[in-house]
Enzyme design. Sequence first.
Site, mmCIF file in Angstrom:
data_model
loop_
_atom_site.group_PDB
_atom_site.id
_atom_site.type_symbol
_atom_site.label_atom_id
_atom_site.label_comp_id
_atom_site.label_asym_id
_atom_site.label_seq_id
_atom_site.Cartn_x
_atom_site.Cartn_y
_atom_site.Cartn_z
ATOM 1 N N ASP A 13 0.672 -1.364 0.056
ATOM 2 C CA ASP A 13 -0.169 -0.059 -0.025
ATOM 3 C C ASP A 13 0.896 1.250 -0.081
ATOM 4 O OD1 ASP A 13 -2.405 -1.542 0.273
ATOM 5 O OD2 ASP A 13 -2.004 -1.696 2.429
ATOM 6 N N HIS A 41 -4.255 -1.715 -6.537
ATOM 7 C CA HIS A 41 -3.317 -0.559 -6.811
ATOM 8 C C HIS A 41 -4.442 0.581 -7.312
ATOM 9 C CE1 HIS A 41 0.328 -3.244 -7.631
ATOM 10 N NE2 HIS A 41 0.067 -3.031 -6.441
#
Length: 423
Positions: A13, A41
């Site tokens: 992340d 993503h």
Amino acid sequence: MPSTVIVGAQWGDEGKGRIVDICAAKADLVVRYHGGNNAGHTIMVGEEIFALHLIPSGIVRGKPCVIGSGVVVDLSALLEEKKNLESRGLQVDGNLALSDHCHLILPYHKALEKADEARLAARRIGTTLRGIGPAYADKASRRGIRLGELAYPDSFREHLERNVAEKNEILTKIYGAEPLCAETICEETMQQFRQIEKMVTDTSVLVSRALDEGKAVLFEGAHGTLLDIDFGTYPYVTSSNPLSGAVCAGIGIGPKRIDRIIGVVKAYTTRVGEGPFPTQCEEELAARFRAQGREYGSTTGRPRRIGWFDAVIVRKAARLNGLDEIAITHLDVLDQFDRIPVCVAYECEGERINEFPNLLEKLAKCRPVYEELPGWKQDTTAARRWEDLPARAQEYISFIERLLKVRTSIILVGPKREQTIVR
Ligand code: IMP
């Protein structure tokens, strides 16, 4: 642009999707080499947000994309993601190739993971429940079913029946869960396969040819270095190797074919799921980051755990990946703080250590050693050049560069494409 790998240098992340999106503008091919649809993503184009899980982020730029043999593929998730992207005007057909070596995630992998996480209770890993671990376990124990096998329906059916019989024993006798029906899985999987059959090929040949022709190939890492199954905070890791070195085995190319490795780091640290996190801060402080940094897992929506920048973990990531440069994301989230602590080392039983311990038992005894930098208390979201950043923000980045001995090439100051500084 030479062949470039983009890897997460923390616990995932970090904002890799954005960095891939920036680099993909100049790429000829964008390639995923490990993991599955546990990745998340996020890319913002104008006001539109695209969340990619399995399909490489290059698809948003209309680039040809490849899912290599190191990736585990859930066909239902792939088709759903494809449909979603196509409904928003993106071209997937003709732009995506999948390796015939990809191992499949099948319904029994998800059922087993769900039952296992529930049974582990307090010792659970906190997985994304996408069946990733059980699919890689089958690959390693040589029971896995590969995408290419679906081109031979009789052999696939036989293999699947054997697997389902075995998994049903485990599901019913160990976990007390419901058994699954091989016939239904077989029909559904074949029906899904027919929709993507034309995309399945030998992607090692495809990528090697592109490199031979001097094309710019971008390898898109998922998750993060500290989630690596070998070098992460085991067992609180994912089941693949996000490391840059895994590109070669995950695609089928030689190590000399990689020219440049970019590590992506958030200006602070986050983690989703269970496992150690030395700089994790208390919830009151975490909430201040979370509001501006949109700190919720993009695959599961879980609130992320948050802490100050930890140079010990990123130093490890720099070593493991051989980073040439770093991209710093979410710098703007730090705009609000008066003082910004950075973890420069750990203190362990009276000793100062610079290297991240390999064993969780030792890590549990470590406490972060912080150096505090003054905050800049200015809005950075409109900065587009290094010179636009406040002097204290520049000093923060330079401090991190000195700690890591790696230069910064990209800085992100917000979620939009244009909120980017390229040095
Ligand atoms: P799995 O990959 O679903 O098996 O989950 C194993 C661990 O990795 C869990 O702690 C997940 O939260 C974490 N994880 C997996 N993928 C990602 C990711 O893309 N970002 C952040 N954490 C992830």
